[in-house]
Design a protein around this motif. Sequence first.
Motif, PDB file in Angstrom:
ATOM      1  N   GLU A 184       0.835  -1.217   0.000  1.00  0.00           N
ATOM      2  CA  GLU A 184       0.000   0.000   0.000  1.00  0.00           C
ATOM      3  C   GLU A 184       0.866   1.263   0.000  1.00  0.00           C
ATOM      4  O   GLU A 184       0.712   2.138   0.868  1.00  0.00           O
ATOM      5  N   PRO A 185       1.778   1.416  -0.966  1.00  0.00           N
ATOM      6  CA  PRO A 185       2.726   2.541  -0.915  1.00  0.00           C
ATOM      7  C   PRO A 185       2.099   3.899  -1.171  1.00  0.00           C
ATOM      8  O   PRO A 185       2.656   4.921  -0.784  1.00  0.00           O
ATOM      9  N   THR A 186       0.942   3.951  -1.836  1.00  0.00           N
ATOM     10  CA  THR A 186       0.368   5.256  -2.205  1.00  0.00           C
ATOM     11  C   THR A 186      -0.752   5.692  -1.272  1.00  0.00           C
ATOM     12  O   THR A 186      -1.403   6.703  -1.520  1.00  0.00           O
ATOM     13  N   SER A 187      -0.974   4.933  -0.187  1.00  0.00           N
ATOM     14  CA  SER A 187      -2.120   5.243   0.687  1.00  0.00           C
ATOM     15  C   SER A 187      -2.026   6.634   1.298  1.00  0.00           C
ATOM     16  O   SER A 187      -3.035   7.246   1.614  1.00  0.00           O
ATOM     17  N   SER A 188      -0.802   7.154   1.475  1.00  0.00           N
ATOM     18  CA  SER A 188      -0.667   8.491   2.076  1.00  0.00           C
ATOM     19  C   SER A 188       0.002   9.488   1.127  1.00  0.00           C
ATOM     20  O   SER A 188       0.489  10.520   1.549  1.00  0.00           O
ATOM     21  N   LEU A 189       0.021   9.161  -0.181  1.00  0.00           N
ATOM     22  CA  LEU A 189       0.683  10.039  -1.146  1.00  0.00           C
ATOM     23  C   LEU A 189      -0.327  10.845  -1.956  1.00  0.00           C
ATOM     24  O   LEU A 189      -1.428  10.374  -2.253  1.00  0.00           O
ATOM     25  N   THR A 190       0.060  12.061  -2.325  1.00  0.00           N
ATOM     26  CA  THR A 190      -0.765  12.879  -3.216  1.00  0.00           C
ATOM     27  C   THR A 190      -0.600  12.361  -4.648  1.00  0.00           C
ATOM     28  O   THR A 190       0.287  11.546  -4.922  1.00  0.00           O
ATOM     29  N   GLU A 191      -1.420  12.869  -5.559  1.00  0.00           N
ATOM     30  CA  GLU A 191      -1.345  12.421  -6.962  1.00  0.00           C
ATOM     31  C   GLU A 191       0.034  12.684  -7.561  1.00  0.00           C
ATOM     32  O   GLU A 191       0.589  11.857  -8.286  1.00  0.00           O
ATOM     33  N   GLU A 192       0.601  13.838  -7.235  1.00  0.00           N
ATOM     34  CA  GLU A 192       1.936  14.188  -7.738  1.00  0.00           C
ATOM     35  C   GLU A 192       2.991  13.220  -7.209  1.00  0.00           C
ATOM     36  O   GLU A 192       3.898  12.782  -7.923  1.00  0.00           O
ATOM     37  N   GLU A 193       2.863  12.872  -5.920  1.00  0.00           N
ATOM     38  CA  GLU A 193       3.813  11.942  -5.302  1.00  0.00           C
ATOM     39  C   GLU A 193       3.648  10.529  -5.842  1.00  0.00           C
ATOM     40  O   GLU A 193       4.621   9.773  -5.941  1.00  0.00           O
ATOM     41  N   VAL A 194       2.412  10.163  -6.194  1.00  0.00           N
ATOM     42  CA  VAL A 194       2.160   8.853  -6.820  1.00  0.00           C
ATOM     43  C   VAL A 194       2.892   8.760  -8.155  1.00  0.00           C
ATOM     44  O   VAL A 194       3.536   7.745  -8.468  1.00  0.00           O
ATOM     45  N   GLU A 195       2.813   9.837  -8.941  1.00  0.00           N
ATOM     46  CA  GLU A 195       3.528   9.871 -10.230  1.00  0.00           C
ATOM     47  C   GLU A 195       5.032   9.712 -10.013  1.00  0.00           C
ATOM     48  O   GLU A 195       5.718   9.024 -10.767  1.00  0.00           O
ATOM     49  N   HIS A 196       5.546  10.358  -8.957  1.00  0.00           N
ATOM     50  CA  HIS A 196       6.964  10.259  -8.609  1.00  0.00           C
ATOM     51  C   HIS A 196       7.320   8.809  -8.261  1.00  0.00           C
ATOM     52  O   HIS A 196       8.344   8.271  -8.712  1.00  0.00           O
ATOM     53  N   LEU A 197       6.463   8.171  -7.458  1.00  0.00           N
ATOM     54  CA  LEU A 197       6.690   6.775  -7.078  1.00  0.00           C
ATOM     55  C   LEU A 197       6.728   5.876  -8.309  1.00  0.00           C
ATOM     56  O   LEU A 197       7.582   4.988  -8.425  1.00  0.00           O
ATOM     57  N   PHE A 198       5.806   6.105  -9.239  1.00  0.00           N
ATOM     58  CA  PHE A 198       5.762   5.282 -10.453  1.00  0.00           C
ATOM     59  C   PHE A 198       7.032   5.450 -11.291  1.00  0.00           C
ATOM     60  O   PHE A 198       7.508   4.501 -11.921  1.00  0.00           O
ATOM     61  N   ARG A 199       7.602   6.663 -11.280  1.00  0.00           N
ATOM     62  CA  ARG A 199       8.873   6.863 -11.999  1.00  0.00           C
ATOM     63  C   ARG A 199       9.983   6.026 -11.353  1.00  0.00           C
ATOM     64  O   ARG A 199      10.811   5.427 -12.040  1.00  0.00           O
ATOM     65  N   ILE A 200       9.970   5.983 -10.015  1.00  0.00           N
ATOM     66  CA  ILE A 200      10.961   5.177  -9.285  1.00  0.00           C
ATOM     67  C   ILE A 200      10.771   3.694  -9.614  1.00  0.00           C
ATOM     68  O   ILE A 200      11.739   2.979  -9.881  1.00  0.00           O
TER      69      ILE A 200
END
Length: 513
Positions: A184-200
């Motif tokens: 559940e890595p995106t449960s506390s992330l904003t949409e912008e941070e989710v995009e950042h995570l996907f790049r990683i």
Amino acid sequence: MEKQKTASAAEAQNSKDVLLRMEGIVKSFPGVKALDNVSLTVKAGTVHALMGENGAGKSTLMKCLFGVYNKDAGHIYLEGREVNFKTSKEALENGVAMVHQELNQALKRNVMDNMWLGRFPKISKWCPLTSETKMYAATKKVFDELEVNVDPKTVMSRMPVSQRQMVEIAKAVSFNSKVIVFDEPTSSLTEEEVEHLFRIINMLRARGCGIIYISHKMEEILRISDEVTIMRDGQWIATRPASELTMNEIIRLMVGRELTNRYPEKDNVVGEPLLEVKGLTAAYSLLKDVSFTAKKGEVLGIAGLDGSGRTELLENIFGIATRKSGEIFLHGKRVLNRNARESLANKFALLTEERRATGIFAIRDIQANTTISSLWRYKVGPFLSNKKLSESTEWGIKAMRTKTPSQYTQIRSLSGGNQQKVILARWLLTEPEVLLLDEPTRGIDVGAKYEIYQLILNLAKQGKTVIMVSSEMPELLGVCDRILVMSGGRLAGEVDAKNTTQEEIMSLAAKYV
């Protein structure tokens, strides 16, 4: 003969691509079989999603891999070699890392201490003292590579949950792991941070890592994953290429039935004003001069970017954060709500954002966690009635459809979603008139989400006022009557949920940034 050779070559190549293989994994806890003969295969350079309802066994399976739990039966192979990690340290040393759903960090220490805990760089071969310079440089190197904009010397407790989550992700990457589990890595992330995570994640996939991605957000799963394994009630149900799955098919496999609507039909009737907040300003956060009215029978949503003041607003209303100025009126009468006890007496209830840190009493059982806020109901003279405590807890379990062996099970042994259901039952037993919910469906599966939405609307139909913070825009639009949009600690605007768009909400959310 030629065909046979070709088939053998393809098989050899395929097995070469397999990074991780888990076969026939079994794990039982007292009163429940959490995993029943579960298998999972993860290939190098792929993202393998793991899905299922709360309590399906996803996190338990990963904890068996990571050495948190000892499996009862089955085999685990990493790059063709059988492994059986006894500790998470052993797993990390062998190239398996895990970003847990519930963050477990040393909050009084700074970022770089948390990054290198247990493996601090030394000044030299001959000097065993920790080198702060090396640690800072190593942290900066990882952060620069992942584009994480965090000062390594910042104390963890001073950062929002989303930034702490990114630090945990960076820590997992710093081990140069072959297999990384994201729970559940995106449960506390904003949409912008989710995009950042996907790049990683895409960067790690390109390196040949195997990513195991646990999430209840189906849009994310279909977008980021190559293969999807679905579990139900501790058993393997199916493994399919993500390209062959639809949202409806995933739901059917997860819950074992069709779920045609993601949100219940709204039939609550909004009445007269019940709660009025005037000029609310916080003493120690950016919250400034917020005023609004919430009506009887209304579900009022609060939207905004992470750090916009959404959580601070609820905490100031409930009295667990210090107010600098402002007034709160219930039924036209001023209430002070100077602390949680006073707020409870005034018929307010708050479900907090961080379930593990501020929601559950981890070492206590479900009965204690359910009844702790309404003990006055169970008094018989100077004592508490065990019968009444048991009856209320049983009501909570049935009303929330909580999966648990018994009401005497420690709450920490439940899945995150089932823990959330127990906390919701706790607050409903206080019979609140104003229910403040901060991310009520975070980390909860689609079937359980529907049940919580129905519960929220049922409370509204009873004339209660529900104020709900959510980072999921479709959720706010599907459940709420009106939505307040926070930006930079101020109220940026108010929209009608029926007649607005995600674009309008995002535009307001960026107003004071």
